[in-house]
Write a protein that holds these residues in place. Structure first.
Motif: not given
Ligand SMILES: [Zn+2]
Length: 291
Positions: A209-214
């Motif tokens: 999620x962190x990677x996708x959100x960024x």
């Protein structure tokens, strides 16, 4: 405050424009110099920049890194309200922009203008940028080499809420208040959850999620809730697509429950109490076998 996606957007805008250009005059407003330059005298700082050629524009966490042809790196941190914007060279009697506090003239009739309402932004020159940043920053979350094992190590054994641990730049670089809230929501993790108590499945979801959100925020050119503009002076669009950040009192897009606001580690925190249930408390795991 600009976070990784905003700083990366500026970097991508400026890199092709500034690379290969020679720095001409550097002007720093006297009232700005002590804070912006961390006590370095403005004339000394300018003297080190003038005549140098910018050879690359990089980024680590929320830092912009302009490599110079003498091996030094000009490190820029926007903090709360800093802006670094590409302009045509000013006409002789063009009025100075409101809140413009510094200017770097470049060959080819262009310049970078530094505007900063709150004056928390910082510039410095360092001969060893890797060493300078090593103690300040954890791994880059959008680096393809960043692994879930590294992410797990960043959280392991931490008794603090996962929200606070993700905001700590020494654990993972570049995340701030907006994207931590968004990543926790996408992963279905409660922001108050003890970081070290996250199970393997939740850790994996949060990593993704962190990677996708960024990445999504970079694609949308960052979030312009207030001051942020890109390297050309334009607003981003990500603020129109946030799922929980500053949506207090509005229905969750997934389940309709009202988004709540709480304060964790002094930071406003937005979450859906239904999609992000606090899981039964686990003791922080002190992992002995570190992959
Ligand atoms: Zn929900």
């Amino acid at each position: 405050m600009p976070e990784l996606p905003e700083v990366e957007t500026i970097r991508r805008d400026l890199a092709p424009l500034v690379t290969g250009r020679r720095i001409g005059r550097v002007t720093v407003a006297p009232a700005t110099a002590p804070l912006l330059l961390g006590g370095v005298d403005a004339a000394t700082f300018a003297g080190q920049l003038v005549g140098r050629t910018i050879t690359d524009a990089g980024r680590r966490g929320k830092y912009l890194l302009f490599a110079l042809d003498d091996g030094m790196t000009w490190v820029v941190h926007l903090r709360m309200t800093g802006r670094l914007v590409w302009h045509e060279a000013a006409a002789p009697n063009e009025p100075i922009e409101r809140f413009e506090r510094a200017r770097v003239e470049l060959s080819g009739g262009h310049e970078l203008r530094w505007c900063d309402v709150r004056k928390f932004g910082t510039w410095l020159l360092t001969p060893d940028v890797t060493a300078y940043l090593a103690a300040k920053l954890g791994p880059e979350p959008i680096d393809p080499a960043f692994t879930v094992a590294q992410f797990r190590r960043a959280l392991a054994g931490r008794a603090a809420p996962v929200k606070s641990v993700l905001l700590d730049q020494r654990r993972v670089a570049g995340l701030g208040n907006i994207y931590v809230d968004e990543a926790l929501y996408q992963a279905g993790v409660n922001p108050s959850q003890t970081a070290g108590g996250l199970g393997p499945a939740a850790t994996q979801r949060l990593f993704v999620a962190a990677r996708e959100v960024l990445e999504r925020a970079i694609a949308n050119r960052g979030a312009s809730f207030k001051d942020y503009v890109d390297g050309m002076g334009n607003q981003g669009t990500q603020h129109m697509f946030v799922q929980v950040f500053r949506r207090t009192g509005q229905p969750c897009y997934a389940c309709g429950t009202v988004i709540e606001r709480t304060v964790i580690g002094g930071r406003a925190t937005h979450f859906c109490p239904r999609c992000q249930k606090l899981s039964k408390s686990r003791q922080p795991r002190h992992d002995s076998h570190r992959a």
